[in-house]
Write an enzyme that holds these catalytic residues in place. Structure first.
Site, PDB file in Angstrom:
ATOM      1  N   ASN A 195       1.445   4.456  -0.222  1.00  0.00           N
ATOM      2  CA  ASN A 195       0.693   4.135   0.991  1.00  0.00           C
ATOM      3  C   ASN A 195       1.587   4.340   2.211  1.00  0.00           C
ATOM      4  O   ASN A 195       2.758   4.686   2.077  1.00  0.00           O
ATOM      5  CB  ASN A 195       0.203   2.676   0.954  1.00  0.00           C
ATOM      6  CG  ASN A 195      -0.956   2.461  -0.002  1.00  0.00           C
ATOM      7  OD1 ASN A 195      -1.831   3.316  -0.142  1.00  0.00           O
ATOM      8  ND2 ASN A 195      -0.967   1.317  -0.668  1.00  0.00           N
ATOM      9  N   HIS A 220      -9.794   4.801  -1.521  1.00  0.00           N
ATOM     10  CA  HIS A 220      -9.204   6.048  -1.004  1.00  0.00           C
ATOM     11  C   HIS A 220     -10.201   7.210  -1.079  1.00  0.00           C
ATOM     12  O   HIS A 220      -9.827   8.350  -1.365  1.00  0.00           O
ATOM     13  CB  HIS A 220      -7.923   6.418  -1.765  1.00  0.00           C
ATOM     14  CG  HIS A 220      -6.839   5.400  -1.680  1.00  0.00           C
ATOM     15  ND1 HIS A 220      -5.901   5.397  -0.671  1.00  0.00           N
ATOM     16  CD2 HIS A 220      -6.548   4.329  -2.465  1.00  0.00           C
ATOM     17  CE1 HIS A 220      -5.069   4.375  -0.845  1.00  0.00           C
ATOM     18  NE2 HIS A 220      -5.455   3.711  -1.920  1.00  0.00           N
TER      19      HIS A 220
END
Length: 505
Positions: free
Chosen positions: A129, A56
């Site tokens: 997510n 990420h």
């Protein structure tokens, strides 16, 4: 002196006499070590890049407000949900998963969906997510996922072979892979995608009654995605397309919104559930556990400085508040330690003092007095001279037993249980997901899969075709055709699923 005065100083306040000309021995001579401003600038520059996130790394963020729109106090005593209309400040960070800081936004990849709520009982971080499931259900595979989707140690290039070799070694990954190869594998931007807590969490009310929950965040802007061809064109012209879209929308007053829902499962329902309700590779069907509206969040303020607020934002599933709790979900349990540990490495042990991470609803002066010192301890007077141990005879820093959680259900002997003996129902849900797609969407899954598997060895392709076929014969046939492989040449009905424990190519 204000910034508007335009007078330049060094980091410790001394005036800078010349910004353009270094101090030298003669007009053409070598530099002098006593040019302190030059040394200060270069030494700071040498150290200003902090470690990027292992996953990420490329992210965008904004501040906003969460508003309760429906009463769920029957499920939770969390104060942020205590009454309809109540508002809580928040921060959101969206991201791609696999790429580095400079990666393109429009890549086919999962998107991170991390939310930080500044509640009156401390920060609640929901680190999710844009998909409701994940590739596997045991956290011992976390590091290998990172290796598989990142750069190859020999070529230093991202490797489709490594990626698919890993995915197809895990039949339970097919659910997530199907989502990733579908239209939703490339969101057009960050405003036009849903978010999920993904894991099973729990809530408990003021009576100590616990329920299991899943969190859903539905975009109010509608779902919009990109095809492979559209994404390639976007990347060719703007590698920061999603970040630019989010920033510009907020800057122009077009504030994006998401509605929050929960699914609720009682402990009794969990005991009788067909599958493991804490399996991150599976969803709870909405027909059995309908969505319950909770509230809505709006992002309405851009950070003034990206590094200060987005790059230094630190999320961890351990940041939780009374009324909310964890579950036996192995993947969630496996995330409880490494997230905070990664932030301590990346930002330092006192990263909680960075403004975006501060628990605004509690007050710095009220935080744990037993965690002291460390690099960059700059706020709260380092808790002053009060007692830094417990028990003490000053009668301060007592425990708060009124916030004890209800008993957490757990049983069994400590052992490395074989997850595949517990549950080998890998293909039911990806098969149902495939059948929900329109004929056109199915064709795009086939094409996207073939594009993504370019350069992958045939044995890995065959392994994936077998898994797709077991989910739905038409799924396997379509992928085989797109890959140019005769499906009749593949043993499709093998009883032994091909896992990393037993490859049969």
């Amino acid at each position: 002196m204000s910034k508007q005065d335009g007078k330049l100083t060094g980091l410790f306040g001394a005036p800078v006499s010349d910004r353009e000309n270094s101090m030298t021995a003669g007009p053409r001579g070598p530099l002098l070590m006593q040019d302190i401003y030059f040394l200060e600038q270069m030494s700071h520059f040498d150290r200003e890049v902090i470690p990027e996130r292992r996953m990420h790394a490329k992210g965008s963020g904004a501040f906003g407000t969460f508003t309760v729109t429906n009463d769920i106090t029957q499920y939770t005593s969390a104060k942020m949900f205590s009454e309809v209309g109540k508002q809580t400040e928040m921060f959101a960070r969206f991201s791609t998963v696999s790429g580095e800081r400079g990666a393109a936004d429009a890549e086919r990849d999962i998107r991170g969906f991390a939310l930080k709520f500044y509640t009156e009982d401390g920060n609640w971080d929901l680190v999710g997510n844009n998909t409701p499931v994940f590739f596997f259900r045991d956290p011992k595979l976390f590091v290998s996922l990172n290796r598989a989707v990142k750069r190859d140690p020999r070529t230093n290039m991202r490797s489709a072979q490594n990626n698919w070799d890993f995915w197809t070694g895990l039949p339970e990954a097919l659910h997530q892979v199907t989502i990733l190869m579908s239209d939703r594998g490339i969101p057009k931007d960050l405003r036009h995608m849903h978010g999920f807590g993904s894991h099973t969490y729990s809530m408990y009310n003021d009576k100590g009654e616990r329920v299991w929950v899943k969190y859903h965040f539905r975009t109010q802007q509608g779902i919009e995605n990109l095809t492979d061809e559209e994404a390639a064109n976007v990347i060719a012209t703007d590698r920061d397309s999603s970040q630019r879209d989010l920033f510009n929308a907020i800057e122009n007053g077009d504030y994006p919104k998401w509605k929050m829902y929960i699914q609720v499962m009682t402990e009794e329902q969990a005991r009788n559930h067909k599958d493991n309700p804490f399996d991150l590779t599976k969803v709870w069907y909405h027909g059995d556990y309908p969505l319950i509206e909770v509230g809505e969040f709006e992002l309405n303020r851009n950070p003034n400085n990206y590094f200060q607020d987005v790059e230094q934002a630190a999320f961890a599933p351990t940041n939780i508040v009374p009324g909310l709790d964890y579950s036996p979900d192995k993947m969630l349990q496996g995330r409880l330690f490494p997230y905070g540990d990664a932030q301590r490495y990346r930002l330092g042990v006192n990263h909680w003092q960075i403004p975006v991470n501060q628990p605004k609803g509690v007050g710095i002066e009220n935080l744990c007095p037993f965690s002291r010192d460390g690099q960059m301890r700059i706020l709260d007077d380092n808790q002053g001279g009060g007692p830094h141990y417990y028990p003490n005879n000053q009668g301060v820093y007592d425990s708060q037993p009124e916030f004890k959680k209800p008993p957490f259900p757990a049983d069994g002997d400590g052992y490395e249980y074989n997850q595949r003996q517990d549950d080998d129902n890998y293909f039911e849900q990806p098969g149902k997901l495939f059948r929900l797609q329109s004929d056109e969407a199915k064709e795009r899954i086939f094409t996207n899969t073939a594009n993504a598997m370019d350069g992958v060895t045939e044995d890995v392709k065959r392994r994936h075709i077998r898994h797709c076929y077991k989910a739905d014969p038409d799924y396997g046939k379509g992928v085989a055709k797109a890959l140019g492989i005769d499906i009749n040449s593949i043993d499709l009905e093998g009883e032994q699923d091909e896992t990393y424990e037993n490859f049969k190519n």
